[in-house]
Enzyme design. Sequence first.
Site, PDB file in Angstrom:
ATOM      1  N   HIS A 336      10.838  23.215 -30.802  1.00 26.96           N
ATOM      2  CA  HIS A 336      10.382  22.252 -31.804  1.00 26.96           C
ATOM      3  C   HIS A 336       9.970  22.853 -33.126  1.00 26.96           C
ATOM      4  CE1 HIS A 336      10.233  18.345 -29.762  1.00 26.96           C
ATOM      5  NE2 HIS A 336      10.158  19.072 -28.665  1.00 26.96           N
ATOM      6  N   LYS A 526       1.355  11.992 -41.814  1.00 26.09           N
ATOM      7  CA  LYS A 526       1.817  12.991 -40.844  1.00 26.09           C
ATOM      8  C   LYS A 526       0.638  13.923 -40.582  1.00 26.09           C
ATOM      9  CE  LYS A 526       5.094  13.977 -43.784  1.00 26.09           C
ATOM     10  NZ  LYS A 526       6.204  14.022 -42.850  1.00 26.09           N
ATOM     11  N   ARG A 527       0.712  14.798 -39.576  1.00 26.15           N
ATOM     12  CA  ARG A 527      -0.375  15.750 -39.381  1.00 26.15           C
ATOM     13  C   ARG A 527      -0.562  16.595 -40.635  1.00 26.15           C
ATOM     14  NH1 ARG A 527      -2.879  16.792 -34.277  1.00 26.15           N
ATOM     15  NH2 ARG A 527      -3.817  18.532 -35.388  1.00 26.15           N
ATOM     16  N   LYS A 532       3.593  21.120 -44.659  1.00 21.73           N
ATOM     17  CA  LYS A 532       3.993  19.749 -44.986  1.00 21.73           C
ATOM     18  C   LYS A 532       3.637  19.386 -46.433  1.00 21.73           C
ATOM     19  CE  LYS A 532       3.669  17.986 -40.195  1.00 21.73           C
ATOM     20  NZ  LYS A 532       4.912  17.241 -39.930  1.00 21.73           N
ATOM     21  N   THR A 634      10.182  12.877 -37.703  1.00 21.08           N
ATOM     22  CA  THR A 634      10.620  11.577 -37.199  1.00 21.08           C
ATOM     23  C   THR A 634       9.969  10.470 -38.031  1.00 21.08           C
ATOM     24  OG1 THR A 634       8.877  11.691 -35.524  1.00 21.08           O
ATOM     25  CG2 THR A 634      11.132  12.231 -34.820  1.00 21.08           C
ATOM     26  N   LYS A 638      11.328   6.600 -39.397  1.00 21.24           N
ATOM     27  CA  LYS A 638      10.642   5.306 -39.302  1.00 21.24           C
ATOM     28  C   LYS A 638      10.655   4.605 -40.655  1.00 21.24           C
ATOM     29  CE  LYS A 638       7.486   7.587 -36.102  1.00 21.24           C
ATOM     30  NZ  LYS A 638       6.187   8.314 -36.072  1.00 21.24           N
TER      31      LYS A 638
HETATM   32  C1  PLP Z   1       5.939   9.607 -36.118  1.00 18.68           C
HETATM   33  C2  PLP Z   1       4.571  10.116 -36.061  1.00 18.68           C
HETATM   34  C3  PLP Z   1       4.303  11.452 -36.367  1.00 18.68           C
HETATM   35  C4  PLP Z   1       5.372  12.413 -36.829  1.00 18.68           C
HETATM   36  O1  PLP Z   1       5.450  12.347 -38.229  1.00 18.68           O
HETATM   37  P1  PLP Z   1       6.238  13.451 -39.079  1.00 18.68           P
HETATM   38  O2  PLP Z   1       6.225  12.895 -40.456  1.00 18.68           O
HETATM   39  O3  PLP Z   1       7.620  13.510 -38.507  1.00 18.68           O
HETATM   40  O4  PLP Z   1       5.486  14.723 -38.937  1.00 18.68           O
HETATM   41  C5  PLP Z   1       2.996  11.892 -36.323  1.00 18.68           C
HETATM   42  N1  PLP Z   1       1.995  11.075 -35.962  1.00 18.68           N
HETATM   43  C6  PLP Z   1       2.203   9.776 -35.673  1.00 18.68           C
HETATM   44  C7  PLP Z   1       1.054   8.913 -35.301  1.00 18.68           C
HETATM   45  C8  PLP Z   1       3.489   9.258 -35.695  1.00 18.68           C
HETATM   46  O5  PLP Z   1       3.707   7.956 -35.380  1.00 18.68           O
END
Ligand code: PLP
Length: 792
Positions: A336, A526-527, A532, A634, A638
């Site tokens: 990952h 995101k985290r 990032k 991911t 979305k």
């Molecule tokens: C989809 C999702 C992530 C992943 O987000 P990235 O932008 O791909 O890092 C992290 N936390 C939550 C709650 C999510 O729904």
Amino acid sequence: MNTLNKENIKSGIIKYLKIKYRRTLDTAKDFELFNALSLTLLEHIIDEWDNTDETYKNTKNAYYFSAEFLMGRALGNNLINLGIYDDIKEIFDELGLNLNAVEEIEEDAGLGNGGLGRLAACFMDSGATLEVPLTGYGIRYSNGLFKQEFKDGYQNEKADSWLKYGDPWSIRRDDESTIVEFADMTVKAVPYDTPIIGYKSKNINTLRLWKCEPLEEFNFDLYNSQQYSEALDLKNRADNISRVLYPNDTGRSGKILRLRQQYLLVSASLKDIIRKYKEQHGAITEEFSNFNVIQLNDTHPVLGIPELIRILVDEEKLEFDVALNICKKTFAYTNHTILAEALEKWDAELFRCLFPRILEIINIINSIFISELKSKGYNDHQINEFSIVNNFNGQVRMANLAISVGFAVNGVAKLHTDILKNSELNNWYKLYPEKFQNKTNGITPRRWLRLCNKELSNFITELLGNEDWVKDLNKLSELKKFADNNEVLEKFLQIKLTKKKQLAQFIKENEGIEIDPNSLFDIQVKRLHEYKRQFLNSLYILDLYFRLKENPNLDIPKCTFIFGAKAFPGYRRAKSIVKFTNDIANLINNDQSINGKIKVVFVKNYSVSYAEKLCPAADISKQISTAGKEASGTGNMKFMLNGAPTFGTLDGANIEIVNESGEENNFIFGLKVNDIENLRHCYNPWDYFNNNPDLRRVINTLVDGTFKDNLNNDYRDLFNSLMNEGDQYFVLADFRSLKDTEDKVFEAYKDRLAWAKKCFLNVCNAGNFSSDRTIQQYCNEIWHINKCKNTK
Ligand SMILES: *Cc1c(COP(=O)(O)O)cnc(C)c1O
């Protein structure tokens, strides 16, 4: 659905309110209604669940081993997948009840940190919907990822007690508990099964999560001799193992406890799989791998490899080489990340304390592997790079174990897999080219469109004439014929505005900040990580604010910048970036002189259920990681599925998103992987600092007293990360490109219909990012398992 109708749903709710709470419909609280409705539905699916188990018995099954399942809420999703959301809504309306309030009372099952755990959850949904025999195995943490609050802009963490209203969707299976043995303690793993309901399917798959408990609730002798705390100590030691999810997104910590969790997961799950196999097939032979395949989600469950050998050799009395061969045909590994700090390495000493036999087995696997390497002519230096146990410091390298034994290794987006093959794992790729595969991540369209954006879903269904797209997301491409239809685009914009109004309302209630639904919603959630680059986003916004102060007539649309991110509690710089962004938000939101032209909101406690509100409301999806660092992402998918252009670097799956939906419908900026490789040896952030006064002005706010950081030197440290430690993530280098690209967004946003078309085309082209596509590829190319429809 065999027996569900209005009458028995109503009577089911009434029955469960009565027997669980001694309540009636007029006095029931929302959480009571949530439980009563959930139990009513569970009762109605239980036979189909059993039948699905039966259906899967004589075929090959895949098992997804994951330390994290970031499931979010269950109720709404289950209603959608059962195809009864609207019926239940109607029943609630008739009874004068508020279904939405009941959905909102449900706590998220936040048993994951971020993308990796959410991927596992999306895969479960796709497995059931595609009607493939896929079972998830994980840990039932009593506390999921911490709840985040802000105080003076700093992040505070609170325990996440997600079980406070009960967990009506899981069933405790005491009868299938297993014993897990550590060198210093023996515990019981109790399975909790959650049904994974396929979308409009009779297949109901299982997510089995293990809770750790003591063998006996308390030691009666100790208790009897009034040694109360000693008696409880034993219980606590066992309970601790599944007490809390580690909030660490990459690195490793809490070493012993974390290792115990990993071992609990794999030992209990493998014993479970073996018990079922023996019930069907008798004694274990090499045939085992014709019926079972195990996907290891990152290195966290890689201990499963030596544990399976231990069980086969020590308990099932197979020869070591037979057991090893079975492993070689049973395990596949997903990588990952290429971040070095995320590759798990454990001191052999810890293994010796916790499970000496596992260490012994790893050493045997390693010596067999090394003799293979020798016979292939590798030299000592090369061999030490491949070795599962590091010769110099005695550490066990989990990724090496997974790659050397597993039959497949996959990355999670094209670029990521290429980086694995060509640089990060290049030596392994040359050794075992046939093992390497790409499986670009995906998201489930049920949760991430059908559930979270019913307005857009209904419109798509209306345009396409049916709901087939929910199961076959490539059908969205048929919408392209409407991309120049102004009436369609107007309606599409209207839906976006509706979702923005809903989000604005939620933010007002939860964050106490008013935002204008007519402003441009630019969202980065995101985290929190340096790679990032939320920091880059914050610096940009601060610069925009300064320019706006200088020139109140600056030609920009009204903007709302939204952040959401949890920082690992021990990651100082991540927490400083949270504080910095909150300080900027405060400064900007309270400055009357800019007339609310820009606003900044850092929403607290970003989670799956929050994401479901944010993604449909975005005008811009911000995905600005340093090129080469984000394996896939991911979140980007979305947003795309809900019609937001990606504002991003050519990193991870952004590349594939742009390939699908067109560069002209997205905003790509910044250094590419190659540029960064070239720049790396001659990069000097001071060049950018000295040559760009705007950039200099915002970076200086870290040290000139503009913002106060409680005298912890947090801002000085952030300054140093950029200016005195080489700016590892190329924030300064990408600043100007980001700014210029923001200007392009502002320009493009002026033309409403042209903007709508970009957004709409993102929806049309999102089909490839369904996790149904991803899971179908795992089935065909790694697991070699087939669809297995429940027809009973
Ligand atoms: C989809 C999702 C992530 C992943 O987000 P990235 O932008 O791909 O890092 C992290 N936390 C939550 C709650 C999510 O729904």
